[in-house]
Scaffold this motif. Structure first.
Motif, PDB file in Angstrom:
ATOM      1  N   ALA A  24       0.950  -1.147   0.004  1.00  0.00           N
ATOM      2  CA  ALA A  24       0.294  -0.083   0.068  1.00  0.00           C
ATOM      3  C   ALA A  24       0.956   1.407   0.430  1.00  0.00           C
ATOM      4  O   ALA A  24       0.473   2.453  -0.650  1.00  0.00           O
ATOM      5  N   PHE A  25       2.081   1.232   0.955  1.00  0.00           N
ATOM      6  CA  PHE A  25       3.386   2.226   0.723  1.00  0.00           C
ATOM      7  C   PHE A  25       3.741   2.704  -0.541  1.00  0.00           C
ATOM      8  O   PHE A  25       5.087   3.803   0.436  1.00  0.00           O
ATOM      9  N   ASP A  67     -11.191  -9.300   3.662  1.00  0.00           N
ATOM     10  CA  ASP A  67     -10.568 -10.033   2.642  1.00  0.00           C
ATOM     11  C   ASP A  67      -9.570 -10.156   2.710  1.00  0.00           C
ATOM     12  O   ASP A  67      -8.610 -10.341   0.753  1.00  0.00           O
ATOM     13  N   GLY A  68      -9.049  -9.826   3.465  1.00  0.00           N
ATOM     14  CA  GLY A  68      -7.187  -9.362   3.244  1.00  0.00           C
ATOM     15  C   GLY A  68      -7.183  -7.884   2.238  1.00  0.00           C
ATOM     16  O   GLY A  68      -5.328  -8.558   2.113  1.00  0.00           O
ATOM     17  N   SER A  69      -7.614  -6.848   2.559  1.00  0.00           N
ATOM     18  CA  SER A  69      -8.074  -5.921   1.348  1.00  0.00           C
ATOM     19  C   SER A  69      -7.026  -5.183   1.432  1.00  0.00           C
ATOM     20  O   SER A  69      -6.548  -4.197   0.745  1.00  0.00           O
ATOM     21  N   GLY A  70      -7.184  -4.789   3.246  1.00  0.00           N
ATOM     22  CA  GLY A  70      -6.572  -3.189   4.049  1.00  0.00           C
ATOM     23  C   GLY A  70      -5.977  -3.729   5.343  1.00  0.00           C
ATOM     24  O   GLY A  70      -6.834  -5.219   5.902  1.00  0.00           O
ATOM     25  N   ALA A  71      -5.446  -2.721   5.634  1.00  0.00           N
ATOM     26  CA  ALA A  71      -4.894  -3.155   7.021  1.00  0.00           C
ATOM     27  C   ALA A  71      -4.443  -1.671   7.468  1.00  0.00           C
ATOM     28  O   ALA A  71      -4.460  -1.330   7.345  1.00  0.00           O
ATOM     29  N   THR A 126      -4.074  -0.167   2.325  1.00  0.00           N
ATOM     30  CA  THR A 126      -4.975  -0.440   1.144  1.00  0.00           C
ATOM     31  C   THR A 126      -4.582  -1.165  -0.453  1.00  0.00           C
ATOM     32  O   THR A 126      -3.451  -0.587  -0.800  1.00  0.00           O
ATOM     33  N   ASP A 127      -4.716  -2.015  -0.109  1.00  0.00           N
ATOM     34  CA  ASP A 127      -4.647  -3.074  -1.939  1.00  0.00           C
ATOM     35  C   ASP A 127      -4.506  -1.735  -2.781  1.00  0.00           C
ATOM     36  O   ASP A 127      -5.271  -1.602  -3.051  1.00  0.00           O
ATOM     37  N   PRO A 128      -3.175  -1.868  -3.883  1.00  0.00           N
ATOM     38  CA  PRO A 128      -4.132  -0.819  -4.713  1.00  0.00           C
ATOM     39  C   PRO A 128      -4.550  -1.117  -5.939  1.00  0.00           C
ATOM     40  O   PRO A 128      -5.322  -0.800  -6.357  1.00  0.00           O
ATOM     41  N   MET A 129      -4.763  -2.668  -5.258  1.00  0.00           N
ATOM     42  CA  MET A 129      -5.783  -2.821  -6.829  1.00  0.00           C
ATOM     43  C   MET A 129      -7.457  -2.946  -6.211  1.00  0.00           C
ATOM     44  O   MET A 129      -8.054  -3.147  -6.600  1.00  0.00           O
ATOM     45  N   ARG A 130      -7.563  -2.561  -4.778  1.00  0.00           N
ATOM     46  CA  ARG A 130      -8.473  -2.832  -4.756  1.00  0.00           C
ATOM     47  C   ARG A 130      -8.800  -0.852  -3.956  1.00  0.00           C
ATOM     48  O   ARG A 130      -9.643  -1.025  -3.601  1.00  0.00           O
ATOM     49  N   GLY A 134     -13.717   1.424  -0.277  1.00  0.00           N
ATOM     50  CA  GLY A 134     -14.435   2.085   0.645  1.00  0.00           C
ATOM     51  C   GLY A 134     -13.545   1.576   2.269  1.00  0.00           C
ATOM     52  O   GLY A 134     -13.933   0.654   3.372  1.00  0.00           O
ATOM     53  N   ILE A 135     -12.684   0.327   1.674  1.00  0.00           N
ATOM     54  CA  ILE A 135     -12.194  -0.598   2.462  1.00  0.00           C
ATOM     55  C   ILE A 135     -11.233   0.430   3.779  1.00  0.00           C
ATOM     56  O   ILE A 135     -10.985   0.010   4.971  1.00  0.00           O
ATOM     57  N   GLY A 136     -10.570   1.166   3.489  1.00  0.00           N
ATOM     58  CA  GLY A 136     -10.157   2.543   4.269  1.00  0.00           C
ATOM     59  C   GLY A 136     -10.935   3.158   5.110  1.00  0.00           C
ATOM     60  O   GLY A 136     -10.527   2.776   6.696  1.00  0.00           O
ATOM     61  N   SER A 137     -11.835   3.649   5.047  1.00  0.00           N
ATOM     62  CA  SER A 137     -13.410   3.695   5.377  1.00  0.00           C
ATOM     63  C   SER A 137     -13.848   3.096   6.343  1.00  0.00           C
ATOM     64  O   SER A 137     -14.061   3.536   7.201  1.00  0.00           O
ATOM     65  N   ALA A 138     -14.528   1.449   6.159  1.00  0.00           N
ATOM     66  CA  ALA A 138     -14.588   0.586   6.953  1.00  0.00           C
ATOM     67  C   ALA A 138     -13.838   0.688   7.851  1.00  0.00           C
ATOM     68  O   ALA A 138     -13.768   0.261   9.424  1.00  0.00           O
TER      69      ALA A 138
END
Length: 198
Positions: A24-25, A67-71, A126-130, A134-138
């Motif tokens: 992500a970074f 789903d493992g797309s953000g942390a 967040t995974d750049p592909m995703r 709304g993953i960061g918001s969640a």
């Protein structure tokens, strides 16, 4: 669209979380200014992530989307990053031409940190592909429920200006800007606690 589920990550998942945040970074202005060479970035970033946020695992505040797309890695009040290791990693790996500027950034970050108890968000990604789904918001909403329940402020430094609107939507306010020498702008932001929903 179904809500994005978020849960705490265990220390056994540290490598997975670290790989996600490293990905992500990879185009983050501050991360790539301080670790400009791709091989240095890929070698050192997991160690920086550990020094900045590994204490989150001990307080169940390392969060991942189901789903493992953000942390995100949050440190509770009174818990600090491993500053000694961060200093060593920067001294050993930053381009000598910008080392004094990098050290100046860390000094300025320390001056902006709130003195009152607060939750600190050193890392969210967040995974750049995703991105943009709304993953960061969640991830943010999940953590801020805990901040509000505890009646404690939340604090972060935005290392990418593109993320500032996301943080503002969640109640963070800009405290100022940090920019030294050739560095990109780092934006410290604070969110006062809100009354927990009854």
């Amino acid at each position: 669209m179904a809500p994005i589920a978020v849960r705490s990550a265990s220390r056994d998942e540290e490598r997975t979380v670290s790989a996600l945040i490293t990905l992500a970074f990879a185009s983050d202005p501050m991360a790539r200014w301080s670790l400009r060479e791709p091989h240095a970035y890929l070698a050192v970033m997991p160690e920086l992530i550990r020094a900045f946020g590994a204490a989150a695992y001990d307080s169940d505040s390392a969060y991942v989307s189901e789903d493992g797309s953000g942390a995100a890695m949050w440190l509770p009040p009174g818990v600090e990053p491993d500053i000694e290791t961060l200093d060593r990693l920067i001294r050993e790996n930053a381009d000598p031409a910008i080392l004094s500027d990098v050290e100046g950034i860390f000094d300025a970050m320390a001056r902006y940190h709130p003195e009152e108890p607060h939750w600190y968000l050193p890392l969210i990604g967040t995974d750049p592909m995703r991105q943009g789904q709304g993953i960061g918001s969640a991830l943010m909403q999940h953590a801020l429920v805990r901040c509000d329940r505890d009646g404690v402020a939340a604090y972060l430094e935005s290392s990418n200006p593109l993320n500032i609107p996301l943080y503002q939507r969640h109640g963070f306010e800009i405290l100022g800007t940090i920019q030294i020498g050739s560095s990109p702008v780092l934006t410290p932001m604070l969110r006062p606690p809100r009354p927990a929903a009854g």
